[in-house]
Design a protein around this motif. Structure first.
Motif, PDB file in Angstrom:
ATOM      1  N   LEU A   1     -13.091   0.174  -1.490  1.00 21.26           N
ATOM      2  CA  LEU A   1     -13.111  -0.776  -0.377  1.00 21.26           C
ATOM      3  C   LEU A   1     -14.419  -1.558  -0.333  1.00 21.26           C
TER       4      LEU A   1
ATOM      5  N   THR B   1      -9.947  -8.243  -2.010  1.00 22.82           N
ATOM      6  CA  THR B   1      -9.913  -7.374  -0.838  1.00 22.82           C
ATOM      7  C   THR B   1      -8.507  -6.856  -0.591  1.00 22.82           C
ATOM      8  N   ARG B   2      -7.504  -7.729  -0.748  1.00 27.95           N
ATOM      9  CA  ARG B   2      -6.131  -7.297  -0.503  1.00 27.95           C
ATOM     10  C   ARG B   2      -5.637  -6.344  -1.583  1.00 27.95           C
TER      11      ARG B   2
ATOM     12  N   SER C   1      -6.397   1.254  -2.882  1.00 22.10           N
ATOM     13  CA  SER C   1      -6.989   2.328  -2.083  1.00 22.10           C
ATOM     14  C   SER C   1      -5.923   3.335  -1.710  1.00 22.10           C
TER      15      SER C   1
ATOM     16  N   SER D   1       0.835  -1.211   0.000  1.00 24.80           N
ATOM     17  CA  SER D   1       0.000   0.000   0.000  1.00 24.80           C
ATOM     18  C   SER D   1       0.863   1.252   0.000  1.00 24.80           C
TER      19      SER D   1
ATOM     20  N   ASN E   1     -14.762  -4.093  -3.499  1.00 26.12           N
ATOM     21  CA  ASN E   1     -13.871  -5.252  -3.481  1.00 26.12           C
ATOM     22  C   ASN E   1     -14.134  -6.172  -2.293  1.00 26.12           C
ATOM     23  N   TYR E   2     -14.486  -5.603  -1.152  1.00 23.32           N
ATOM     24  CA  TYR E   2     -14.856  -6.435  -0.007  1.00 23.32           C
ATOM     25  C   TYR E   2     -16.102  -7.254  -0.338  1.00 23.32           C
TER      26      TYR E   2
ATOM     27  N   SER F   1      -7.456  -4.413  -3.295  1.00 22.71           N
ATOM     28  CA  SER F   1      -8.176  -3.140  -3.113  1.00 22.71           C
ATOM     29  C   SER F   1      -7.503  -2.292  -2.056  1.00 22.71           C
ATOM     30  N   ALA F   2      -6.875  -2.952  -1.078  1.00 26.68           N
ATOM     31  CA  ALA F   2      -6.211  -2.196  -0.011  1.00 26.68           C
ATOM     32  C   ALA F   2      -5.077  -1.359  -0.576  1.00 26.68           C
TER      33      ALA F   2
ATOM     34  N   THR G   1      -8.816  -2.795  -9.629  1.00 26.83           N
ATOM     35  CA  THR G   1      -8.582  -3.939  -8.741  1.00 26.83           C
ATOM     36  C   THR G   1      -9.452  -5.128  -9.108  1.00 26.83           C
TER      37      THR G   1
END
Length: 497
Positions: free
Chosen positions: A331, A171-172, A178, A53, A334-335, A174-175, A386
């Protein structure tokens, strides 16, 4: 490949079936291994996602700060014409295109910490050098070198797929994407603070301080990545690492085998196989629209906002709003995609957001509505990055085939990113640029729908074939193969829709 051949079940077949190299289901973990898995994932989230990130944050700073610098006086101070500025933006993507496929394949050769840390140190140093530029030629040269260096970050999506399972990847990713939206927001905030407080300090203009401050931050992050990031779990020598225990790494390799073959590397045969798969073309068209939108936002968002009637200082401040909206949407989307296992429909929804946003910018005159339309574009484009990366990675079997599929899509995408720097030439409404971006967002939407239909059809054929083998009491001849041998054509592989 012969997918219809029937082999009878016997004792030998059953033994081989139990020892087959591709596990289509979750790995069977003991209670102790499940505890280790939780510890493994937590440490990976802190170290890998956290470090990545930061890498994406400083990359987005250094990649997009030329747009902020333009508003702060770069173009005027260096006597750069509009055409030269557009060339400076596009030359970044020239370097990018040349190196993208080698960059995806090299993550196994150079090791992640060396490749990522090294390229961050290089591009951050180049960003610092921009502060010393005296003319357009220097800016052009530094931008193409910056593109060469930045390319090697794109293997991070492939790298994370070796640490995380298919239902964890979006999810990862997207982190750390983000972090790119945060970078866009904070870049505007930093530019606002610099322009207000440092313009002229120590004999340097505000735009020079912008390159120096953000470049120094990047060098620090690059050194940290070199020292802290781990290689993929199956490349850690003797399973010894400063943060992961040997038992945790054994669980990591067990998880890796549900989607990869331990130790898999470059296989030139898979390069040709990738081009025979329609997914590479669907992904390329989608990425063309995404890259076109993302490049235009990165380079021209401050210019868009300034045309709404704001002063240069307020322009930097108002540029925060679209990035903040993108951060929240990225977030959530993607979550949701990982929790529900839905990728394609959400990707189509994000394309729809962007389509509506571009239409608003083209037909509406109200400043407030235009800001809303700009927010819709960022809310669509950033999650698309993502989602497409994760969707492509989890639906392609074979390390080289996966690297080639995403590498080709990135090459096509960055070619269209070059276009972005040459289509926004008609201020204040930028109708030409917005209409071209709108067309490619629509093409991306259609391609996502077609890829979803294609993989849904392939899943149906595999289910029918499995039912025939079960009814006949036979085992599919490819069941014992790994994804390095059968790719995503493996009978037990199912596409995530």
């Amino acid at each position: 490949m012969d997918t219809e051949k029937v082999e009878p079940v016997n004792d030998v077949d059953m033994v081989e079936y139990q020892e087959k190299e591709f596990l289509a289901t979750e790995p069977e973990l003991t209670a102790e291994e499940k505890r280790l898995e939780r510890s493994l994932v937590l440490k990976a989230d802190i170290l890998i996602v956290g470090m990545t990130s930061l890498v994406f944050l400083v990359n987005q700073w250094d990649r997009g700060n030329i747009g902020n610098a333009r508003v702060m006086g770069l173009q005027k101070d260096l006597n750069i014409s509009n055409d030269q500025f557009y060339n400076a933006v596009s030359l970044y993507y020239v370097g990018y295109v040349i190196c993208i496929i080698p960059a995806n394949l090299s993550i196994r050769f150079f090791k992640a910490h060396r490749q990522v840390g090294g390229c961050v140190i290089v591009f951050a140093t180049l960003s610092c050098c921009m502060a010393a530029a005296k003319n357009a030629a220097t800016v052009l040269a530094l931008r193409i070198l910056f593109g060469f260096a930045s390319t090697f970050l794109q293997a991070l999506t492939l790298y994370t797929s070796l640490w995380y399972k298919r239902d964890e990847l979006a999810t990862r990713t997207s982190a750390f994407y983000s972090a790119a939206t945060i970078a866009g927001a904070f870049s505007g905030l930093i530019a606002y603070a610099i322009q207000k407080n440092l313009d002229g300090a120590l004999g340097h203009s505000a735009w020079q301080w912008l390159f120096i401050i953000q470049g120094c931050a990047g060098i620090f992050v690059g050194i940290s990545a070199w020292l802290l990031m781990p290689p993929p779990p199956d490349q850690i020598k003797d399973l010894k690492h400063w943060i992961f225990s040997k038992a945790e790494l054994e669980v990591a390799i067990k998880r890796l085998k549900t989607y990869n073959k331990a130790g898999a590397g470059f296989d030139k045969k898979q390069m040709l196989i990738a081009f025979k798969d329609p997914k590479v073309y669907f992904c390329s068209v989608m990425n063309a629209g995404i890259a076109l939108g993302l490049a235009s936002i990165s380079a021209f968002l401050p210019s868009f906002v300034q045309q709404f009637g704001f002063s240069p200082t307020r322009t930097q401040l108002f540029s925060l709003i679209p990035y903040a909206c993108a951060f929240v949407t990225l977030l959530i989307v993607n979550y949701t995609s990982d929790r529900t296992g839905i990728k394609g429909p959400l990707l189509m929804l994000c394309f729809a957001f962007s389509i509506v946003g571009y239409i608003i910018l083209m037909v509406v005159n109200s400043v407030k509505v235009k800001i809303f339309g700009t927010c819709l574009i960022t809310m669509g484009v950033f999650p698309c990055v993502t989602l497409l990366g994760a969707w492509a990675s989890i639906n392609v079997g074979g390390f080289t085939k996966r690297a080639m599929t995403w590498g080709v899509a990135e090459v096509v995408g960055q070619c269209f990113a070059i276009m972005a720097s040459h289509i926004y030439t008609d201020p204040p409404r930028y109708l030409k640029g917005h209409s071209i971006c709108l067309a490619f967002q629509a093409m991306g939407f259609i391609s996502a729908f077609l890829m979803w239909l294609h993989m849904r059809h392939l899943n149906g054929k595999k289910e029918e074939e499995a039912a025939r083998h079960q009814a006949a009491g036979t085992v599919h001849p490819m069941s014992h193969q790994s994804l390095e041998e059968a790719y995503d054509y493996h009978p037990d592989f199912r596409y995530i829709l």
